[in-house]
Scaffold this motif. Structure first.
Motif, mmCIF file in Angstrom:
data_model
loop_
_atom_site.group_PDB
_atom_site.id
_atom_site.type_symbol
_atom_site.label_atom_id
_atom_site.label_comp_id
_atom_site.label_asym_id
_atom_site.label_seq_id
_atom_site.Cartn_x
_atom_site.Cartn_y
_atom_site.Cartn_z
ATOM 1 N N GLY A 178 49.971 38.524 55.193
ATOM 2 C CA GLY A 178 48.973 38.332 56.057
ATOM 3 C C GLY A 178 48.222 38.053 54.383
ATOM 4 O O GLY A 178 47.058 37.193 54.887
ATOM 5 N N LEU A 179 48.473 37.739 53.405
ATOM 6 C CA LEU A 179 47.817 37.778 52.188
ATOM 7 C C LEU A 179 48.285 36.025 52.698
ATOM 8 O O LEU A 179 46.709 35.238 52.159
ATOM 9 N N ALA A 180 49.323 35.688 53.289
ATOM 10 C CA ALA A 180 49.150 33.825 52.962
ATOM 11 C C ALA A 180 48.652 32.953 54.644
ATOM 12 O O ALA A 180 47.745 32.144 53.718
ATOM 13 N N PHE A 181 48.111 33.899 55.105
ATOM 14 C CA PHE A 181 47.404 33.545 56.078
ATOM 15 C C PHE A 181 45.817 33.350 55.618
ATOM 16 O O PHE A 181 45.216 32.846 56.101
ATOM 17 N N ALA A 182 45.610 34.380 55.010
ATOM 18 C CA ALA A 182 44.598 34.484 54.694
ATOM 19 C C ALA A 182 43.792 33.271 53.233
ATOM 20 O O ALA A 182 42.729 33.309 53.371
ATOM 21 N N SER A 183 45.221 33.433 52.790
ATOM 22 C CA SER A 183 45.215 32.683 51.632
ATOM 23 C C SER A 183 43.963 31.207 52.347
ATOM 24 O O SER A 183 43.642 30.017 51.058
ATOM 25 N N VAL A 184 44.507 30.890 53.569
ATOM 26 C CA VAL A 184 43.870 29.642 53.976
ATOM 27 C C VAL A 184 43.459 29.881 54.941
ATOM 28 O O VAL A 184 41.951 28.508 54.723
ATOM 29 N N GLU A 185 43.313 30.899 55.718
ATOM 30 C CA GLU A 185 42.197 31.470 56.248
ATOM 31 C C GLU A 185 40.719 31.980 55.873
ATOM 32 O O GLU A 185 39.908 32.429 57.055
ATOM 33 N N GLY A 186 40.805 33.310 55.008
ATOM 34 C CA GLY A 186 40.593 33.898 54.621
ATOM 35 C C GLY A 186 38.576 34.150 54.166
ATOM 36 O O GLY A 186 38.329 33.293 53.744
ATOM 37 N N THR A 187 37.955 35.172 54.213
ATOM 38 C CA THR A 187 36.719 35.047 54.137
ATOM 39 C C THR A 187 36.796 36.010 52.819
ATOM 40 O O THR A 187 38.303 37.252 52.943
ATOM 41 N N LEU A 188 35.726 35.972 52.122
ATOM 42 C CA LEU A 188 35.812 37.515 50.958
ATOM 43 C C LEU A 188 34.790 38.317 51.263
ATOM 44 O O LEU A 188 33.815 38.412 52.338
ATOM 45 N N PRO A 189 34.949 39.682 51.188
ATOM 46 C CA PRO A 189 34.282 40.437 51.513
ATOM 47 C C PRO A 189 32.781 40.477 51.310
ATOM 48 O O PRO A 189 32.346 39.960 49.791
ATOM 49 N N ASN A 190 31.900 41.227 51.658
ATOM 50 C CA ASN A 190 30.542 41.705 51.395
ATOM 51 C C ASN A 190 29.892 41.825 49.888
ATOM 52 O O ASN A 190 29.557 41.892 49.663
ATOM 53 N N ILE A 191 31.405 43.364 49.481
ATOM 54 C CA ILE A 191 31.374 43.235 48.591
ATOM 55 C C ILE A 191 31.464 42.533 47.350
ATOM 56 O O ILE A 191 32.642 42.600 46.907
ATOM 57 N N ARG A 192 30.453 42.948 45.447
ATOM 58 C CA ARG A 192 30.956 41.764 44.785
ATOM 59 C C ARG A 192 32.495 42.513 43.976
ATOM 60 O O ARG A 192 33.274 40.886 44.091
ATOM 61 N N LEU A 216 35.286 44.309 45.623
ATOM 62 C CA LEU A 216 36.103 43.374 45.908
ATOM 63 C C LEU A 216 36.258 42.046 46.164
ATOM 64 O O LEU A 216 37.820 41.608 46.311
ATOM 65 N N GLN A 217 35.474 41.067 45.750
ATOM 66 C CA GLN A 217 35.551 40.492 46.091
ATOM 67 C C GLN A 217 36.287 39.087 44.999
ATOM 68 O O GLN A 217 37.453 38.037 45.227
ATOM 69 N N TYR A 218 35.553 39.729 43.441
ATOM 70 C CA TYR A 218 37.095 39.453 42.804
ATOM 71 C C TYR A 218 38.528 40.123 43.020
ATOM 72 O O TYR A 218 39.847 38.707 42.531
ATOM 73 N N ILE A 219 38.812 41.047 43.350
ATOM 74 C CA ILE A 219 39.880 41.269 43.954
ATOM 75 C C ILE A 219 40.474 40.475 45.301
ATOM 76 O O ILE A 219 41.801 40.671 44.458
ATOM 77 N N THR A 220 39.973 39.737 46.146
ATOM 78 C CA THR A 220 40.346 39.956 46.746
ATOM 79 C C THR A 220 40.727 38.202 46.480
ATOM 80 O O THR A 220 42.030 37.562 46.610
ATOM 81 N N VAL A 221 39.756 37.602 45.959
ATOM 82 C CA VAL A 221 40.466 36.227 45.049
ATOM 83 C C VAL A 221 41.644 36.095 44.113
ATOM 84 O O VAL A 221 42.509 35.199 44.261
ATOM 85 N N TYR A 222 41.889 37.256 43.478
ATOM 86 C CA TYR A 222 43.181 37.137 42.544
ATOM 87 C C TYR A 222 44.028 37.164 44.321
ATOM 88 O O TYR A 222 46.002 36.256 43.576
ATOM 89 N N ALA A 223 44.106 38.051 44.858
ATOM 90 C CA ALA A 223 45.185 37.796 45.865
ATOM 91 C C ALA A 223 45.552 37.208 46.757
ATOM 92 O O ALA A 223 46.822 36.448 47.031
ATOM 93 N N TYR A 224 44.593 36.338 46.883
ATOM 94 C CA TYR A 224 44.664 35.103 47.682
ATOM 95 C C TYR A 224 45.269 34.185 46.510
ATOM 96 O O TYR A 224 46.089 32.737 47.488
ATOM 97 N N SER A 225 45.012 34.430 45.385
ATOM 98 C CA SER A 225 45.558 32.718 44.576
ATOM 99 C C SER A 225 46.722 33.315 43.766
ATOM 100 O O SER A 225 47.645 32.477 44.321
ATOM 101 N N TRP A 226 47.459 34.579 44.000
ATOM 102 C CA TRP A 226 48.662 34.773 43.686
ATOM 103 C C TRP A 226 49.423 34.057 44.532
ATOM 104 O O TRP A 226 50.517 33.344 44.818
ATOM 105 N N VAL A 227 49.078 33.853 46.235
ATOM 106 C CA VAL A 227 49.901 33.793 46.950
ATOM 107 C C VAL A 227 49.347 31.943 47.138
ATOM 108 O O VAL A 227 51.440 31.211 47.379
ATOM 109 N N SER A 228 48.435 31.841 46.622
ATOM 110 C CA SER A 228 48.184 29.520 46.273
ATOM 111 C C SER A 228 49.243 29.162 45.602
ATOM 112 O O SER A 228 49.781 28.475 45.741
ATOM 113 N N GLU A 229 49.406 30.011 44.234
ATOM 114 C CA GLU A 229 49.787 29.484 43.170
ATOM 115 C C GLU A 229 50.838 29.582 42.942
ATOM 116 O O GLU A 229 51.695 29.136 42.314
ATOM 117 N N TRP A 230 51.637 31.334 43.385
ATOM 118 C CA TRP A 230 53.074 31.391 43.012
ATOM 119 C C TRP A 230 53.437 31.555 44.704
ATOM 120 O O TRP A 230 54.683 32.774 44.035
#
Length: 418
Positions: free
Chosen positions: A14-28, A30-44
């Motif tokens: 799910g993270l691999a898919f979201a790192s390409v197509e995902g959007t951020l939640p409206n809660i500020r 949670l946005q930072y947590i989501t950005v880190y999760a996307y980047s963990w997958v896309s960079e490592w």
């Protein structure tokens, strides 16, 4: 074991898919947590592939793949690993965009690749690409140096003093000649972050022969903006006076930063010697020779409504602690509205999948800079880059570091600062 397999299949997939197509939640938050999760997958992605292989070996040992359902999960996971390989190659190809931007500034026609130059297997190139904890052995750090005067330190709370300090990174084999200086300002939305974050850029530039200074500043939670800009200029004052003792050239300083740190770096570069931001040191020269921005916030007024409509209000009330939205104040502190004909050169990077600080901000800044300033600006769109891609040791961050190194050395040599 079956639970571990299911988590591996659905969470990482799910993270691999979201790192390409995902959007951020409206809660500020949670946005930072989501950005880190996307980047963990896309960079490592290579590390996640190794993790998946390890889980599959264990699952096979315990006979998990005997049912048709688990075998279906196995096939789905193989497809996920193929996707992770594609994500890795996507980051690897960032070298093309970066090389195109700085190809005229270096004698090296090609960047190192995984296959072109066999010598990469005898040095640290692979380590930089696949080891997220890689630290060059020949880089030395001088940590937690206070950059404010005694009078300035006396005006702040004791628990804020650590915020008014800097670290210096330089190569152990310091040469007799002075080296270009890179002053880096960390990001974090003006309310979080630290100079000690392991940015690959800092380590690479120090290893390549620059003197790198990473600074802290008081966060907006304890000191409303523009305290952060004032602190950055205080650090610059210290660097100009003292960096020669560490092998740096005080006459050639490039300021850089990411996110909110990029906002501060841009304003440092665009508002030299502005007495409003130099209380007590109004006559000190605070000019720099160039600026490097990474996913930077260049417009807090948000006139063109590039990102969510309440950002100007957020900056005014939460960061600057103003009672109302003061458009004149926001315009005054937006880098895009501080560009002048004699502004210093800029090198600007922005990930095209950055959904925290919109990519269009940097594009708008570049277009206005070209219209107003006589200096050069290079804008590099990083393929597949999320907001914090540069904080991970990965192909994107490695090639970006090489590009910044070549660009700075080009300016330094052309300016005959050697």
């Amino acid at each position: 074991m079956i639970i571990a397999l299911l988590c591996d299949v659905f969470l990482i997939g799910g993270l691999a898919f979201a790192s390409v197509e995902g959007t951020l939640p409206n809660i500020r938050r949670l946005q930072y947590i989501t950005v880190y999760a996307y980047s963990w997958v896309s960079e490592w992605p290579l590390l996640f592939i190794l993790l998946k292989i390890g889980i599959k070996v264990l699952a096979s040992f315990f006979g998990v793949f005997r049912t048709w359902l688990s075998q279906a999960f196995f096939v789905f996971d193989i497809l996920t690993m193929i996707g992770l390989v594609v994500i890795f190659l996507d980051g690897y190809e960032a070298r093309v965009a970066i090389h195109e931007a700085i190809k005229d500034y270096s004698d090296e026609v090609e960047f190192p690749t995984l296959s072109r130059d066999l010598s990469i297997f005898s040095d640290t190139f692979w380590n930089r690409l696949v080891n997220p904890f890689y630290i060059p052995k020949d880089v030395i750090q001088y940590a937690n140096i206070a950059y404010c005067t005694d009078n300035e330190l006396a005006e702040v709370q004791t628990d804020q003093m650590q915020s008014l300090s800097l670290d210096i990174y330089t190569r152990r084999d310091t040469l007799a000649t002075l080296k270009p200086v890179f002053l880096f300002i960390h990001g974090g939305g003006w309310v979080r972050g630290d100079k000690a974050s392991p940015y690959p850029l800092i380590r690479h530039l120090a290893e390549s022969g620059l003197t790198v200074v990473a600074i802290n500043y008081r966060l907006a939670s304890v000191a409303p903006y523009p305290a952060q800009l004032i602190d950055a200029k205080r650090a610059l004052r210290w660097v100009k006076k003292t960096i020669k003792n560490f092998g740096g050239d005080p006459n050639f300083i490039v300021v850089g930063g990411d996110g909110a740190g990029g906002h501060l770096a841009a304003l440092v570069a665009l508002t030299p010697n502005n007495a409003d931001y130099q209380p007590g040191f109004e006559l000190v020269d605070t000019s720099v020779q160039a600026a490097v921005l990474i996913n930077a916030i260049t417009d807090v007024l948000n006139e063109t409504m590039v990102w969510h409509s309440n950002f100007a209000e957020h900056f005014a009330k939460k960061i600057a602690k103003l009672e109302t939205n003061n458009e004149d104040f926001l315009r005054q502190h937006s880098p895009i509205h501080n560009i002048k004909p004699d502004s210093v050169p800029f090198l600007v990077f922005h990930g095209d999948r950055d959904n925290l600080v919109p990519f269009q901000l940097s594009n708008n800044f570049m277009e206005r800079f070209k219209k107003v300033s006589k200096s050069e600006i290079q804008f590099v769109q990083i393929p597949g880059g999320h907001h914090i891609y540069h904080q991970f040791t990965s192909p994107r961050s490695q090639y970006q570091s090489i590009g910044i190194e070549k660009w700075i050395k080009h300016l330094y040599h052309d300016g005959k600062h050697e």
